[in-house]
Design a protein around this motif. Structure first.
Motif, mmCIF file in Angstrom:
data_model
loop_
_atom_site.group_PDB
_atom_site.id
_atom_site.type_symbol
_atom_site.label_atom_id
_atom_site.label_comp_id
_atom_site.label_asym_id
_atom_site.label_seq_id
_atom_site.Cartn_x
_atom_site.Cartn_y
_atom_site.Cartn_z
ATOM 1 N N GLY A 101 6.556 7.565 3.030
ATOM 2 C CA GLY A 101 7.381 6.604 3.747
ATOM 3 C C GLY A 101 7.339 5.214 3.157
ATOM 4 N N VAL A 102 7.206 5.112 1.840
ATOM 5 C CA VAL A 102 7.129 3.811 1.164
ATOM 6 C C VAL A 102 8.225 3.758 0.107
ATOM 7 N N VAL A 146 0.859 -1.187 0.000
ATOM 8 C CA VAL A 146 0.000 0.000 0.000
ATOM 9 C C VAL A 146 0.894 1.234 0.000
ATOM 10 N N THR A 147 0.733 2.079 -1.015
ATOM 11 C CA THR A 147 1.589 3.260 -1.168
ATOM 12 C C THR A 147 0.847 4.585 -0.992
ATOM 13 N N GLY A 148 -0.471 4.559 -0.871
ATOM 14 C CA GLY A 148 -1.190 5.814 -0.720
ATOM 15 C C GLY A 148 -2.669 5.596 -0.500
ATOM 16 N N HIS A 149 -3.350 6.675 -0.110
ATOM 17 C CA HIS A 149 -4.790 6.669 0.132
ATOM 18 C C HIS A 149 -5.435 7.806 -0.652
ATOM 19 N N LYS A 150 -6.680 7.601 -1.026
ATOM 20 C CA LYS A 150 -7.511 8.651 -1.587
ATOM 21 C C LYS A 150 -8.751 8.767 -0.700
ATOM 22 N N LEU A 206 -0.547 2.767 5.622
ATOM 23 C CA LEU A 206 0.472 2.986 4.611
ATOM 24 C C LEU A 206 1.662 2.066 4.866
ATOM 25 N N GLY A 207 2.170 1.467 3.805
ATOM 26 C CA GLY A 207 3.291 0.548 3.920
ATOM 27 C C GLY A 207 2.905 -0.883 4.198
ATOM 28 N N SER A 208 1.605 -1.173 4.334
ATOM 29 C CA SER A 208 1.178 -2.538 4.597
ATOM 30 C C SER A 208 1.463 -3.425 3.395
ATOM 31 N N ILE A 209 1.822 -4.671 3.658
ATOM 32 C CA ILE A 209 2.123 -5.635 2.614
ATOM 33 C C ILE A 209 0.864 -6.425 2.297
#
Length: 306
Positions: free
Chosen positions: A142-143, A104-108, A163-166
């Motif tokens: 932070g990714v 996960v690299t971002g959110h909208k 954010l950053g979850s695999i």
């Protein structure tokens, strides 16, 4: 339906019906007459009826039931194979997909962007091959840098992982249905018979060297002496995004990141495929945290998946 308002006496008939009335007098009456009230809605007048909405909020509420509850994953198409069942003696064609460092690299968010979505990236990319804007965005989130990035719409904020979850292969369970979306194989410039399945022109009776060629592109005066939009012609074939819905998951291997789905998936080998829960099937009854590992450090998460 509400009653129609009565005709005001200040409204005069057209000038050709009463030529004796001067135009200046008519303009004076138009300036002093009250401004008519605008009707906000022509429909749904009456007690207990819902108000029809044509705003973005109303459109979002209508589509809310069709949006998945959780994110999807990016996978690489490895190829096709078959699974043989000795009990039923049936051979099932399937496609092998593999997740490569999906993260996960971002959110909208709806308050900032107008909709809820999860930005997922896979693979890796060297910093010298990435623009400064992309490097700055990855550093702010932070990714690590990703080779492929895509968005997956979700219903609400509950479907946004950290954010950053695999994202691992066990996000999908055996027996559930998924939608696969990918770009089809590019065929290059193709003729009308190959691209649209035309039957071709006659092989005889005066036809000379136009057996596979296109005939008339449209009528003349009857259709406006033009070529209608969407007319099938020769051109580039393939290379377009296509979605195959309701593919059943046959096998899942978390250690190797393998997801095997029933049937064919668009795109060539080594192509990127977007997998998400099928919208035409019931949502899988699993926790939203399944298949998404919440690691504190990105480096530890990547080492654990290798």
């Amino acid at each position: 339906m509400p009653p129609r308002p009565a005709i005001r006496p200040s409204i005069l008939p057209p000038h050709f019906l009463c030529p004796s009335v001067p135009r200046s007098f008519t303009r004076t009456l138009k300036t002093i007459q009250p401004t008519p009230r605008t009707r906000t809605d022509r429909f749904n007048h009456g007690p207990g009826l819902p108000i029809l909405g044509a705003s973005k909020t109303a459109a979002f509420l209508r589509k809310e039931a069709m949006l998945p509850l959780r994110t999807g994953a990016l996978a690489i198409k490895k190829g096709m194979t078959a699974i043989y069942d000795p009990t039923t003696a049936r051979r099932t064609a399937c496609t092998v997909l593999q997740l490569d460092r999906c993260q996960v690299t971002g959110h909208k968010r709806r308050d900032a962007h107008g909709y809820w979505a999860v930005q997922v990236g896979c693979g890796t990319k060297e910093a010298r091959n990435v623009t400064r804007a992309e490097r700055g965005n990855a550093a702010a989130q932070g990714v690590p840098l990703k080779r492929h990035v895509a968005e997956f719409r979700v219903r609400d904020a509950a479907g946004l992982p950290e954010l950053g979850s695999i994202v691992t292969a066990d996000l999908f369970q055996k027996g559930q249905y998924v939608d696969a979306r990918a770009d089809t194989r590019g065929m290059g410039f193709a003729g009308g018979m190959k691209r649209w399945g035309w039957s071709g022109q006659p092989a005889s009776h005066g036809n000379s060297l136009t057996h596979r060629a296109m005939g008339s592109s449209g009528a003349s005066q009857g259709s406006g002496s033009r070529v209608h939009p969407g007319k099938h012609m020769a051109g580039r074939m393939g290379g377009e995004q296509q979605t195959v819905q309701c593919l059943r998951v046959l096998k899942v291997d978390k250690e190797t990141g393998i997801v095997v789905v029933h049937g064919a998936v668009p795109g060539p080998k080594k192509g990127i495929v977007k997998l998400q829960d099928a919208i035409k099937k019931p949502w899988p009854e699993v926790d939203l945290s399944v298949g998404v590992s919440k690691m504190g450090s990105t480096a530890e998460a990547l080492e654990s998946t290798i």
